[in-house]
Design a protein around this motif. Structure first.
Motif, PDB file in Angstrom:
ATOM      1  N   SER A 211    -108.908  -1.493  57.898  1.00  0.00           N
ATOM      2  CA  SER A 211    -110.018  -1.872  57.923  1.00  0.00           C
ATOM      3  C   SER A 211    -110.447  -1.708  59.587  1.00  0.00           C
ATOM      4  O   SER A 211    -109.706  -2.016  60.150  1.00  0.00           O
ATOM      5  CB  SER A 211    -110.352  -3.112  57.453  1.00  0.00           C
ATOM      6  OG  SER A 211    -109.637  -4.334  58.134  1.00  0.00           O
ATOM      7  N   ASP A 212    -111.732  -1.463  59.648  1.00  0.00           N
ATOM      8  CA  ASP A 212    -112.385  -1.267  61.083  1.00  0.00           C
ATOM      9  C   ASP A 212    -113.461  -1.686  61.003  1.00  0.00           C
ATOM     10  O   ASP A 212    -114.620  -0.977  60.477  1.00  0.00           O
ATOM     11  CB  ASP A 212    -111.836  -0.076  61.671  1.00  0.00           C
ATOM     12  CG  ASP A 212    -112.395   0.243  63.170  1.00  0.00           C
ATOM     13  OD1 ASP A 212    -113.507  -0.363  63.619  1.00  0.00           O
ATOM     14  OD2 ASP A 212    -111.513   0.391  63.904  1.00  0.00           O
ATOM     15  N   ASN A 215    -116.076   0.720  62.728  1.00  0.00           N
ATOM     16  CA  ASN A 215    -116.576   2.057  61.871  1.00  0.00           C
ATOM     17  C   ASN A 215    -116.990   1.455  60.493  1.00  0.00           C
ATOM     18  O   ASN A 215    -118.112   2.519  60.127  1.00  0.00           O
ATOM     19  CB  ASN A 215    -115.166   2.711  61.453  1.00  0.00           C
ATOM     20  CG  ASN A 215    -114.438   3.384  62.698  1.00  0.00           C
ATOM     21  OD1 ASN A 215    -115.218   3.786  63.577  1.00  0.00           O
ATOM     22  ND2 ASN A 215    -112.922   3.500  62.553  1.00  0.00           N
ATOM     23  N   TYR A 216    -116.868   0.360  60.045  1.00  0.00           N
ATOM     24  CA  TYR A 216    -117.442  -0.236  58.907  1.00  0.00           C
ATOM     25  C   TYR A 216    -119.004  -0.187  59.269  1.00  0.00           C
ATOM     26  O   TYR A 216    -120.237   0.022  58.386  1.00  0.00           O
ATOM     27  CB  TYR A 216    -117.242  -1.536  58.421  1.00  0.00           C
ATOM     28  CG  TYR A 216    -118.089  -2.289  57.632  1.00  0.00           C
ATOM     29  CD1 TYR A 216    -118.170  -2.034  56.381  1.00  0.00           C
ATOM     30  CD2 TYR A 216    -118.581  -3.543  58.000  1.00  0.00           C
ATOM     31  CE1 TYR A 216    -119.171  -2.647  55.556  1.00  0.00           C
ATOM     32  CE2 TYR A 216    -119.576  -4.191  57.477  1.00  0.00           C
ATOM     33  CZ  TYR A 216    -119.789  -3.746  56.126  1.00  0.00           C
ATOM     34  OH  TYR A 216    -120.837  -4.365  55.398  1.00  0.00           O
ATOM     35  N   LEU A 221    -116.067   4.617  57.983  1.00  0.00           N
ATOM     36  CA  LEU A 221    -115.109   4.051  57.406  1.00  0.00           C
ATOM     37  C   LEU A 221    -114.682   4.995  56.299  1.00  0.00           C
ATOM     38  O   LEU A 221    -115.492   4.879  55.427  1.00  0.00           O
ATOM     39  CB  LEU A 221    -114.959   2.816  57.238  1.00  0.00           C
ATOM     40  CG  LEU A 221    -113.682   1.869  57.010  1.00  0.00           C
ATOM     41  CD1 LEU A 221    -112.998   1.996  58.334  1.00  0.00           C
ATOM     42  CD2 LEU A 221    -113.970   0.654  56.619  1.00  0.00           C
TER      43      LEU A 221
END
Length: 424
Positions: A211-212, A215-216, A221
């Motif tokens: 998860s990031d 980027n989400y 992502l």
């Protein structure tokens, strides 16, 4: 923002408390100021159509203590072996420069945070590394290396070191004298044998299962919209196991506590080929509100990373079956040979003679990660271990058959060979 701060170490408790108080107060004031500025900016602009999410989620404190006593290495024994091997390297006419190194890294970690997490543990890693380089007859520089790693009280196996060294020399000479240029651009199937299988997953899987938040929010992502969809062959499972310390006769590091003070958890990432879970931190993304203990670093945000990643497939095939599958794909594409990656080398595989031809000066075109995973046609029936992430953790997976690989000649560098021989 998260930042590391440093304080002088001394034997006076009052001095330590004062230093920590001063540094903490300074950082706290800076954080409050930065938070106020960012809050004002966010109130004026709408930067994302994503739902509002908390900046972080609280996790109960976790405590762990594991202090080991390490045995001493036999320094004389190691020195004699390294001197012997180094002398052999020096005597090889194919090798221009080389070195052998035995290094030991011992760490004692004391961790504490405001949520009640405490960790006090130690670990030791040692490595023996052999590196050699040369200039090939066509003027291109080339080098190769191998390493053997030891964790905590794992014993030095002198016979193993000697065997690996002999194989290294044999492979080096084979490449120097017999490796051929790629005749033309190759587009077709390839077998990734041995450690090349897990190395493929290191390139294309490890970073997209984390998860990031940034980027989400940017809609970049890669696997966010692939939740519960197939990304690998049916029967494929991917599990991240931070507690794993041994596989067959190899030892490696586990993770006692993550960078946010959370207990690392075993996480199933892929089930029967379908992506089902991210590796997460305290910074949530949509549908993943909690940390599963995989924070590896933080700056402006927390970043997750895999630990010991294990990939299995229920429809495993033997090496002979993988070769047969590759031949079918080659026949369909009018190719009389395939490609094999093995032990860091690349080979043509001639189906008429069933022989491997060593190749040199190659570059492999990189693919989109999702496509690279979908290009996997079959899995082998033996698990292999590949060290990554600074050799802290491992990927365990079978060999794989990939349907679509593009290879071409790398650019020639044409470095002149030395005029004088190396000094004695």
């Amino acid at each position: 923002k998260y930042y590391y701060i440093s304080a002088p170490i001394c034997l006076e408790p009052d001095n330590i408390k004062f230093s920590l108080w001063t540094l903490t107060d300074f950082k706290y004031k800076k954080a409050i100021d930065l938070f106020a500025k960012k809050k004002e900016t966010l109130g004026l602009t709408k930067t994302s159509d994503k739902p509002d999410l908390p900046n972080f989620t609280k996790v109960p404190g976790y405590k762990v203590k594991d202090i080991k006593t390490f045995n001493e290495y036999n320094r004389d024994e190691l020195r004699n072996l390294l001197m012997e091997l180094s002398s052999e390297l020096w005597s090889q006419p194919e090798i221009l420069t080389s070195y052998l190194v035995f290094s030991v890294n011992e760490q004692v970690i004391f961790y504490i945070n405001s949520e009640g997490s405490e960790a006090y543990y130690n670990k030791r890693t040692a490595s023996i590394t052999c590196n050699a380089s040369t200039i090939l007859k066509d003027g291109n520089p080339w080098g190769n290396s191998f390493s053997i790693y030891l964790v905590d009280n794992e014993k030095v196996d002198l016979k193993l070191i000697r065997n690996e060294f002999n194989k290294f020399l044999k492979d080096f000479k084979e490449y120097y004298h017999n490796a051929r240029e790629l005749e033309s651009q190759y587009i077709g199937p390839a077998l990734y044998l041995g450690t090349e299988g897990p190395a493929y997953f290191s390139s294309y899987l490890t970073y997209i299962i984390c998860s990031d938040r940034k980027n989400y929010e940017k809609n970049t992502l890669p696997l966010f919209d692939k939740l519960n969809l197939r990304i690998l062959l049916p029967g494929t499972d991917v599990v991240d196991n931070p507690t794993l310390t041994k596989f067959k006769d190899l030892s490696f590091s586990d993770m006692k506590i993550d960078k946010e003070g959370v207990k690392p958890r075993i996480v199933k990432v892929v089930d029967n080929g379908k992506f089902i879970n991210f590796l997460t931190t305290k910074v949530p993304i949509e549908n993943f509100p909690e940390s599963n203990g995989h924070c590896s670093s933080f700056s402006e945000s927390s970043y997750a990373s895999p630990t010991n990643l294990i990939i299995t497939n229920s429809n495993a095939k033997s090496k002979a079956q993988l070769l047969s599958e590759m031949k079918k794909i080659c026949d369909e594409n009018d190719l009389d040979h395939g490609i094999i990656f093995e032990d860091g080398f690349t080979y043509y595989y001639d189906f008429k003679t069933n022989k491997k031809i060593l190749l040199k000066n190659l570059s492999e075109s990189r693919k989109d990660s999702i496509r690279a995973l979908r290009d996997i046609k079959a899995f082998g029936n033996e698990q292999h271990v590949y060290r990554y992430s600074g050799n802290n953790f491992v990927i365990i997976s079978p060999s794989i058959l990939v349907t679509d690989v593009e290879l071409k000649k790398s650019r020639q560098q044409n470095i002149l060979l030395p005029i004088l021989p190396q000094p004695n």
